[in-house]
Design a protein around this motif. Sequence first.
Motif, PDB file in Angstrom:
ATOM      1  N   THR A  36     -11.775   7.641  -5.405  1.00 29.85           N
ATOM      2  CA  THR A  36     -10.945   8.024  -6.545  1.00 29.85           C
ATOM      3  C   THR A  36      -9.464   7.795  -6.246  1.00 29.85           C
ATOM      4  O   THR A  36      -8.727   7.297  -7.101  1.00 29.85           O
ATOM      5  N   TRP A  39      -8.744   4.080  -6.416  1.00 26.60           N
ATOM      6  CA  TRP A  39      -8.747   3.662  -7.825  1.00 26.60           C
ATOM      7  C   TRP A  39      -7.431   4.050  -8.496  1.00 26.60           C
ATOM      8  O   TRP A  39      -6.822   3.235  -9.194  1.00 26.60           O
ATOM      9  N   ILE A  40      -6.979   5.280  -8.278  1.00 28.30           N
ATOM     10  CA  ILE A  40      -5.710   5.736  -8.877  1.00 28.30           C
ATOM     11  C   ILE A  40      -4.545   4.881  -8.376  1.00 28.30           C
ATOM     12  O   ILE A  40      -3.676   4.467  -9.153  1.00 28.30           O
ATOM     13  N   CYS A  42      -4.638   1.777  -7.246  1.00 27.57           N
ATOM     14  CA  CYS A  42      -4.741   0.427  -7.821  1.00 27.57           C
ATOM     15  C   CYS A  42      -4.311   0.411  -9.284  1.00 27.57           C
ATOM     16  O   CYS A  42      -3.591  -0.492  -9.719  1.00 27.57           O
ATOM     17  N   GLU A  43      -4.733   1.412 -10.039  1.00 25.45           N
ATOM     18  CA  GLU A  43      -4.350   1.478 -11.451  1.00 25.45           C
ATOM     19  C   GLU A  43      -2.850   1.701 -11.604  1.00 25.45           C
ATOM     20  O   GLU A  43      -2.203   1.098 -12.462  1.00 25.45           O
ATOM     21  N   ALA A  44      -2.285   2.558 -10.764  1.00 22.99           N
ATOM     22  CA  ALA A  44      -0.849   2.850 -10.856  1.00 22.99           C
ATOM     23  C   ALA A  44       0.003   1.639 -10.478  1.00 22.99           C
ATOM     24  O   ALA A  44       1.052   1.404 -11.077  1.00 22.99           O
ATOM     25  N   SER A  45      -0.450   0.888  -9.478  1.00 20.43           N
ATOM     26  CA  SER A  45       0.324  -0.274  -9.041  1.00 20.43           C
ATOM     27  C   SER A  45       0.063  -1.500  -9.910  1.00 20.43           C
ATOM     28  O   SER A  45       0.865  -2.426  -9.929  1.00 20.43           O
ATOM     29  N   GLY A  46      -1.076  -1.528 -10.584  1.00 24.04           N
ATOM     30  CA  GLY A  46      -1.436  -2.694 -11.391  1.00 24.04           C
ATOM     31  C   GLY A  46      -1.941  -3.856 -10.559  1.00 24.04           C
ATOM     32  O   GLY A  46      -2.132  -4.951 -11.068  1.00 24.04           O
ATOM     33  N   LEU A  49      -6.896  -4.402  -9.264  1.00 24.05           N
ATOM     34  CA  LEU A  49      -7.657  -3.490 -10.112  1.00 24.05           C
ATOM     35  C   LEU A  49      -9.156  -3.611  -9.853  1.00 24.05           C
ATOM     36  O   LEU A  49      -9.881  -2.614  -9.888  1.00 24.05           O
ATOM     37  N   TRP A  50      -9.610  -4.819  -9.588  1.00 26.23           N
ATOM     38  CA  TRP A  50     -11.024  -5.055  -9.311  1.00 26.23           C
ATOM     39  C   TRP A  50     -11.489  -4.259  -8.098  1.00 26.23           C
ATOM     40  O   TRP A  50     -12.611  -3.772  -8.063  1.00 26.23           O
ATOM     41  N   GLY A  52     -10.178  -1.321  -6.822  1.00 25.88           N
ATOM     42  CA  GLY A  52     -10.265   0.110  -7.127  1.00 25.88           C
ATOM     43  C   GLY A  52     -11.414   0.444  -8.046  1.00 25.88           C
ATOM     44  O   GLY A  52     -12.172   1.377  -7.799  1.00 25.88           O
ATOM     45  N   ARG A  53     -11.568  -0.333  -9.089  1.00 28.43           N
ATOM     46  CA  ARG A  53     -12.653  -0.082 -10.049  1.00 28.43           C
ATOM     47  C   ARG A  53     -14.016  -0.335  -9.421  1.00 28.43           C
ATOM     48  O   ARG A  53     -14.960   0.423  -9.625  1.00 28.43           O
TER      49      ARG A  53
END
Length: 129
Positions: A36, A39-40, A42-46, A49-50, A52-53
């Motif tokens: 988790t 994932w957070i 990766c999403e925050a940094s952009g 993404l693949w 983290g997801r």
Amino acid sequence: ATEAFRHLVKWCRIARWTLPGSYFLMPALNPGVLATALWILCEASGERLWLGRGLLLGFWASRALAAFLQDRLAARLRLPWWEYATLVVIDLGYLLFWVCGLGRGLLWRGVRYRLRAGGVAEVVDAEGP
């Protein structure tokens, strides 16, 4: 439900004050928390993404599959599929108990205690009958 919550908090506090080094490492060793957190990030940094997801989905799937196989093969249980989906919430809910374990006080059999390093329990007060 309240009784079960208090019981789990009590044991978290005992573990925290008995083995503080190990207690503070517990979130870092929990695969659900790690997946988790990645994932957070990766999403925050952009970026990535693949990664983290994919790691988060992989964790969810492996956790549910491991529980399913254990239930079916070892325990011979046939639980509804949705119960395996709740494991994700339960695993992340662990953080709530970990935070609650940072406290010092606990109530056991009508007596209030304050915990100290090394697992020493000091009586604060005893409730009357």
